[in-house]
Design a protein around this motif. Structure first.
Motif, PDB file in Angstrom:
ATOM      1  N   THR A  53      -9.652   5.845 -51.806  1.00 43.57           N
ATOM      2  CA  THR A  53     -10.105   6.653 -50.308  1.00 43.57           C
ATOM      3  C   THR A  53     -10.406   5.781 -49.729  1.00 43.57           C
ATOM      4  N   VAL A  54      -8.517   4.214 -49.056  1.00 42.93           N
ATOM      5  CA  VAL A  54      -9.134   3.969 -47.636  1.00 42.93           C
ATOM      6  C   VAL A  54      -7.671   3.570 -47.863  1.00 42.93           C
ATOM      7  N   ALA A  55      -6.969   4.236 -46.678  1.00 37.51           N
ATOM      8  CA  ALA A  55      -5.683   3.465 -46.584  1.00 37.51           C
ATOM      9  C   ALA A  55      -6.063   2.705 -44.679  1.00 37.51           C
ATOM     10  N   GLY A  56      -5.395   2.325 -44.048  1.00 41.71           N
ATOM     11  CA  GLY A  56      -5.624   1.510 -43.205  1.00 41.71           C
ATOM     12  C   GLY A  56      -6.668   2.130 -42.479  1.00 41.71           C
ATOM     13  N   ASN A  57      -6.467   2.741 -41.144  1.00 40.29           N
ATOM     14  CA  ASN A  57      -7.461   3.024 -40.494  1.00 40.29           C
ATOM     15  C   ASN A  57      -8.403   4.158 -40.937  1.00 40.29           C
ATOM     16  N   GLY A  58      -7.830   4.741 -42.296  1.00 40.20           N
ATOM     17  CA  GLY A  58      -7.761   5.841 -42.559  1.00 40.20           C
ATOM     18  C   GLY A  58      -8.998   5.990 -43.946  1.00 40.20           C
ATOM     19  N   MET A  59      -9.674   7.129 -43.769  1.00 39.49           N
ATOM     20  CA  MET A  59     -10.557   7.135 -45.342  1.00 39.49           C
ATOM     21  C   MET A  59     -11.420   8.601 -46.033  1.00 39.49           C
ATOM     22  N   VAL A  60     -11.174   8.423 -47.184  1.00 40.98           N
ATOM     23  CA  VAL A  60     -11.267   9.766 -47.454  1.00 40.98           C
ATOM     24  C   VAL A  60     -13.390  10.060 -48.029  1.00 40.98           C
ATOM     25  N   VAL A  61     -13.614  11.237 -47.894  1.00 39.80           N
ATOM     26  CA  VAL A  61     -15.199  11.218 -48.816  1.00 39.80           C
ATOM     27  C   VAL A  61     -15.032  13.069 -49.368  1.00 39.80           C
ATOM     28  N   GLY A  62     -16.123  12.795 -50.464  1.00 42.37           N
ATOM     29  CA  GLY A  62     -16.438  14.124 -50.539  1.00 42.37           C
ATOM     30  C   GLY A  62     -15.138  14.689 -51.823  1.00 42.37           C
ATOM     31  N   ASP A  63     -15.064  16.499 -51.273  1.00 45.44           N
ATOM     32  CA  ASP A  63     -14.427  16.634 -52.654  1.00 45.44           C
ATOM     33  C   ASP A  63     -12.737  15.974 -52.597  1.00 45.44           C
ATOM     34  N   ALA A  64     -12.901  15.380 -51.261  1.00 48.15           N
ATOM     35  CA  ALA A  64     -10.872  15.070 -50.143  1.00 48.15           C
ATOM     36  C   ALA A  64     -10.686  13.641 -51.502  1.00 48.15           C
ATOM     37  N   ALA A  65     -11.762  13.386 -51.287  1.00 53.80           N
ATOM     38  CA  ALA A  65     -11.902  12.129 -52.258  1.00 53.80           C
ATOM     39  C   ALA A  65     -12.093  11.845 -54.291  1.00 53.80           C
ATOM     40  N   GLY A  66     -12.674  13.287 -54.398  1.00 55.47           N
ATOM     41  CA  GLY A  66     -12.707  13.898 -55.898  1.00 55.47           C
ATOM     42  C   GLY A  66     -13.581  13.602 -56.092  1.00 55.47           C
ATOM     43  N   HIS A  67     -15.152  13.396 -55.325  1.00 53.12           N
ATOM     44  CA  HIS A  67     -16.543  13.333 -55.312  1.00 53.12           C
ATOM     45  C   HIS A  67     -17.241  14.898 -56.113  1.00 53.12           C
ATOM     46  N   VAL A  68     -16.713  15.480 -57.718  1.00 50.13           N
ATOM     47  CA  VAL A  68     -17.588  15.975 -57.676  1.00 50.13           C
ATOM     48  C   VAL A  68     -17.318  15.704 -58.926  1.00 50.13           C
TER      49      VAL A  68
END
Ligand code: FAD
Length: 364
Positions: A258-273
């Motif tokens: 869920t982290v790459a370089g200077n980016g992160m993803v969270v919530g549904d974008a990260a499959g947090h379901v």
């Protein structure tokens, strides 16, 4: 370029995850800008609108620690207290599980969270669509945006995840929902069988109405979301008083990174379901707080973004993995025929069905 916008933390998506990230990053002193493609935050509602109680959330995620005011909602957003979940098998036989929570209006709920982020100092641009990243700068429908950290809180089909080279959600399920007029008991009802192949249909009581909807697995289904919804509504004679809206629900748990370089993803974008029931709002808040705090500390100090991945995994990973494992068992043994579904529900019984709902091992 003169009209290029600059910010410390760019948050894409003003759902529960994005607004929570924006709030906590701003509280850390970072300059935060949230962009949302919809003209109005939270509209239209594409959710069952059920929130578990804090006790239920802490039971599911024992590593959560101090929740602070993360789950505190004003009383006008707690529409109806819920005191159970009734599971109905394909033959109509039901079992009642203890469960506490409340129902809300997701549009007003999301607007409240966005307002909290703004009160903490975050900016919000609506009608602004993230398109991609070019040369380290976000390309959006409202111009180029320079950032130090970018956060993808843009839902299950995340463009930010793609732009960062992160994995996407595999096998997301379609789910559709609408409001039905009437008086309903203060329990959630979930129906299993051909009415919702590979998942379930639901009645979630509100005040003078209920949120009713259907989710299904394309692996077991041959109809469209509209067909399944219509069939469910007709079967129960619902008086539908809103449009029907839907989207996809991640069904296999968290994505690999869920982290790459200077980016992160969270919530549904990260499959947090939670795979077995499609619940994602509490997880969006939990991971959103961690993500916002790490982003804020990163730009105001030197905290590594990798801390986000480590911390959300500490809280969410194990329960999500157990839920995804239970979902696989259900796919293998319970779904595919109404007879098998009814048999598995009878064999599991009340206690194990409770484990299923709460991300616990079926056979501890
Ligand atoms: C029918 C249905 C019923 C559900 N019922 C429940 C329930 O009862 N309880 C529960 O806890 N969970 C439920 N869920 C799951 C829950 O809705 C999600 O887990 C939750 O909304 C995740 O929040 P999020 O902020 O990650 O994503 P979202 O709420 O999807 O927010 C993402 C935001 O990003 C915006 N966006 C997307 N792409 C872009 C872009 N390119 N540029 C700018 N903005 C963009 C979107 O417009 C949206 O506002 C349900 C889901 C569905 C589909």
């Amino acid at each position: 370029m003169a009209d290029r916008i600059k910010t410390d933390v760019l948050v894409v998506g003003a759902g529960p995850a994005g607004s929570t990230v924006a709030r906590y990053a701003a509280e850390k002193g970072a300059e935060v800008l949230m962009i949302e493609r919809r003209p109005e935050v939270g509209v239209p509602v594409r959710c069952g609108e059920l929130m578990p109680s804090v006790e239920e959330i802490k039971g599911m995620f024992p590593n959560l620690g101090d929740e602070g005011d993360l789950f505190e909602m004003p009383s006008h957003l707690r529409l109806r207290e819920v005191d159970g979940i009734r599971l109905v098998d394909p033959r109509g036989k039901s079992v009642m599980l203890d469960f506490t929570g409340y129902t809300t209006d997701r549009d007003r709920f999301d607007q409240h969270l966005a307002a909290e982020a703004q009160a903490a100092g975050a900016g919000l641009m609506r009608d602004c669509m993230f398109r991609g990243i070019e040369g380290g700068v976000a390309d959006t429908s409202c111009g180029e945006i320079e950032y130090k950290v970018i956060v993808g809180a843009d839902g299950p089909g995340s463009r930010v995840a793609r732009a960062l080279g992160l994995p996407g959600n595999r096998n997301p399920y379609p789910a559709v929902t609408a409001q039905a007029k009437g008086d309903f008991d203060p329990q959630v009802v979930m129906f299993f069988g051909d009415i919702a192949p590979g998942a379930y249909s639901w009645i979630i009581p509100k005040v003078g109405q209920a949120n009713v909807g259907v989710g299904f697995s394309p692996n077991f289904a041959d109809g469209t979301p509209t067909q399944y919804f219509r069939e469910f509504a007709d079967k129960h004679g619902f008086d539908i008083i809103s449009s029907v809206h839907g989207k996809h629900v991640p069904s296999e748990g968290a994505i690999g990174r869920t982290v790459a370089g200077n980016g992160m993803v969270v919530g549904d974008a990260a499959g947090h379901v939670i795979s077995v029931n499609g619940g994602g709002v509490p997880l969006a808040l939990i991971a959103g707080r961690i993500c916002g705090e790490v982003a804020g500390d990163h730009v105001t100090g030197s905290r590594p973004l990798a801390d986000y991945e480590r911390e959300w995994r500490h809280v969410l990973y194990k329960p999500l993995k157990i839920a995804a494992g239970n979902k696989k068992l259900a796919d293998t043994f319970a779904f595919g025929s109404e007879r098998r579904t009814a048999l598995c529900m009878a064999l599991l019984g009340k206690r194990r069905m409770g484990n299923l709902i709460r991300c616990k091992h079926l056979f501890p």
